[in-house]
Design a protein around this motif. Structure first.
Motif, PDB file in Angstrom:
ATOM      1  N   LEU A  32      12.799   1.513  -7.759  1.00 56.90           N
ATOM      2  CA  LEU A  32      13.527   2.775  -7.556  1.00 56.90           C
ATOM      3  C   LEU A  32      14.991   2.499  -7.820  1.00 56.90           C
ATOM      4  O   LEU A  32      15.543   1.514  -7.341  1.00 56.90           O
ATOM      5  N   ARG A  33      15.626   3.393  -8.556  1.00 58.20           N
ATOM      6  CA  ARG A  33      17.059   3.238  -8.834  1.00 58.20           C
ATOM      7  C   ARG A  33      17.728   4.586  -8.644  1.00 58.20           C
ATOM      8  O   ARG A  33      17.489   5.533  -9.390  1.00 58.20           O
ATOM      9  N   LYS A  34      18.514   4.700  -7.582  1.00 50.35           N
ATOM     10  CA  LYS A  34      19.210   5.936  -7.235  1.00 50.35           C
ATOM     11  C   LYS A  34      18.242   7.118  -7.105  1.00 50.35           C
ATOM     12  O   LYS A  34      18.503   8.214  -7.571  1.00 50.35           O
ATOM     13  N   ALA A  35      17.112   6.870  -6.433  1.00 48.03           N
ATOM     14  CA  ALA A  35      16.125   7.936  -6.185  1.00 48.03           C
ATOM     15  C   ALA A  35      16.648   8.839  -5.071  1.00 48.03           C
ATOM     16  O   ALA A  35      17.057   8.361  -4.014  1.00 48.03           O
ATOM     17  N   ASP A  36      16.653  10.125  -5.315  1.00 48.81           N
ATOM     18  CA  ASP A  36      17.194  11.091  -4.351  1.00 48.81           C
ATOM     19  C   ASP A  36      16.249  11.309  -3.181  1.00 48.81           C
ATOM     20  O   ASP A  36      15.033  11.441  -3.361  1.00 48.81           O
ATOM     21  N   ILE A  37      16.820  11.354  -1.980  1.00 46.33           N
ATOM     22  CA  ILE A  37      16.100  11.778  -0.782  1.00 46.33           C
ATOM     23  C   ILE A  37      16.985  12.814  -0.082  1.00 46.33           C
ATOM     24  O   ILE A  37      18.116  12.510   0.304  1.00 46.33           O
ATOM     25  N   PRO A  38      16.506  14.051   0.027  1.00 42.38           N
ATOM     26  CA  PRO A  38      17.309  15.104   0.664  1.00 42.38           C
ATOM     27  C   PRO A  38      17.514  14.850   2.155  1.00 42.38           C
ATOM     28  O   PRO A  38      16.811  14.055   2.780  1.00 42.38           O
ATOM     29  N   ALA A  39      18.467  15.570   2.732  1.00 41.38           N
ATOM     30  CA  ALA A  39      18.753  15.464   4.164  1.00 41.38           C
ATOM     31  C   ALA A  39      17.507  15.772   4.982  1.00 41.38           C
ATOM     32  O   ALA A  39      16.742  16.679   4.656  1.00 41.38           O
ATOM     33  N   TYR A  40      17.309  14.990   6.029  1.00 40.17           N
ATOM     34  CA  TYR A  40      16.180  15.145   6.945  1.00 40.17           C
ATOM     35  C   TYR A  40      14.842  15.226   6.226  1.00 40.17           C
ATOM     36  O   TYR A  40      13.961  15.979   6.621  1.00 40.17           O
ATOM     37  N   SER A  41      14.677  14.453   5.169  1.00 41.66           N
ATOM     38  CA  SER A  41      13.440  14.473   4.396  1.00 41.66           C
ATOM     39  C   SER A  41      12.752  13.118   4.429  1.00 41.66           C
ATOM     40  O   SER A  41      13.346  12.104   4.791  1.00 41.66           O
ATOM     41  N   THR A  42      11.511  13.137   4.008  1.00 36.12           N
ATOM     42  CA  THR A  42      10.715  11.920   3.907  1.00 36.12           C
ATOM     43  C   THR A  42      10.301  11.730   2.456  1.00 36.12           C
ATOM     44  O   THR A  42       9.917  12.681   1.785  1.00 36.12           O
ATOM     45  N   LEU A  68       0.814  -1.210   0.000  1.00 38.15           N
ATOM     46  CA  LEU A  68       0.000   0.000   0.000  1.00 38.15           C
ATOM     47  C   LEU A  68       0.848   1.262   0.000  1.00 38.15           C
ATOM     48  O   LEU A  68       0.562   2.209  -0.722  1.00 38.15           O
ATOM     49  N   SER A  69       1.892   1.277   0.824  1.00 37.24           N
ATOM     50  CA  SER A  69       2.715   2.477   0.959  1.00 37.24           C
ATOM     51  C   SER A  69       4.041   2.117   1.618  1.00 37.24           C
ATOM     52  O   SER A  69       4.091   1.238   2.485  1.00 37.24           O
ATOM     53  N   ILE A  70       5.098   2.813   1.197  1.00 39.41           N
ATOM     54  CA  ILE A  70       6.406   2.669   1.845  1.00 39.41           C
ATOM     55  C   ILE A  70       6.943   4.073   2.102  1.00 39.41           C
ATOM     56  O   ILE A  70       7.042   4.889   1.184  1.00 39.41           O
ATOM     57  N   THR A  71       7.286   4.353   3.360  1.00 41.65           N
ATOM     58  CA  THR A  71       7.802   5.665   3.749  1.00 41.65           C
ATOM     59  C   THR A  71       9.277   5.523   4.114  1.00 41.65           C
ATOM     60  O   THR A  71       9.649   4.642   4.885  1.00 41.65           O
ATOM     61  N   PHE A  72      10.103   6.396   3.536  1.00 39.16           N
ATOM     62  CA  PHE A  72      11.534   6.448   3.821  1.00 39.16           C
ATOM     63  C   PHE A  72      11.805   7.774   4.517  1.00 39.16           C
ATOM     64  O   PHE A  72      11.402   8.828   4.022  1.00 39.16           O
ATOM     65  N   CYS A  73      12.515   7.760   5.647  1.00 37.01           N
ATOM     66  CA  CYS A  73      12.842   8.981   6.379  1.00 37.01           C
ATOM     67  C   CYS A  73      14.352   9.040   6.601  1.00 37.01           C
ATOM     68  O   CYS A  73      14.919   8.173   7.279  1.00 37.01           O
TER      69      CYS A  73
END
Length: 122
Positions: free
Chosen positions: A75-85, A46-51
């Motif tokens: 997902l392949r090398k999907a960017d997640i900024p610092a302290y982001s979700t 249903l959902s996956i959250t990355f923090c």
């Protein structure tokens, strides 16, 4: 030519259970399975959250190992900024022994939370 494979029974009785799985402190040390499928089960994610917790921009990878040998990237090398979700909310289905795995490209500190429906076929 691409191969299309279906491993879900067309008409079966079963049970459904809402489940969750999580990983704390995902890092580049090892890839981690979120769902490790089993025979006679299907899983609807249903959902996956990355923090991201360490204050560093990171890159996420997520894939399905289908049938034990076929790697399907989500997902392949999907960017997640610092302290982001980052929330992956596309619905995906895993059949039987499929595995849903996540990893990062470098040292990281990412928490992962997944909700899914587990269907057991009788």
């Amino acid at each position: 030519m691409a191969t299309v494979t279906s491993t879900v029974p067309a008409s079966s009785a079963g049970t459904e259970i809402l489940r969750r799985a999580y990983i704390t402190d995902l890092s580049s040390d090892a890839d981690e399975k979120i769902i490790d499928g089993a025979s006679n089960y299907t899983y609807t994610v249903l959902s996956i959250t990355f923090c991201e917790n360490a204050g560093n921009a990171e890159q996420l990878n997520m894939w399905i190992m289908g049938g034990g040998s076929t790697q399907l990237w989500l997902l392949r090398k999907a960017d997640i900024p610092a302290y982001s979700t980052f929330v992956f909310s596309d619905k995906i289905m895993l059949a039987e022994t499929d595995e849903l795995t996540v990893g990062t490209e470098s040292a990281a500190d990412i928490d992962v939370y997944c909700t899914y429906i587990e269907k057991r076929w009788s």
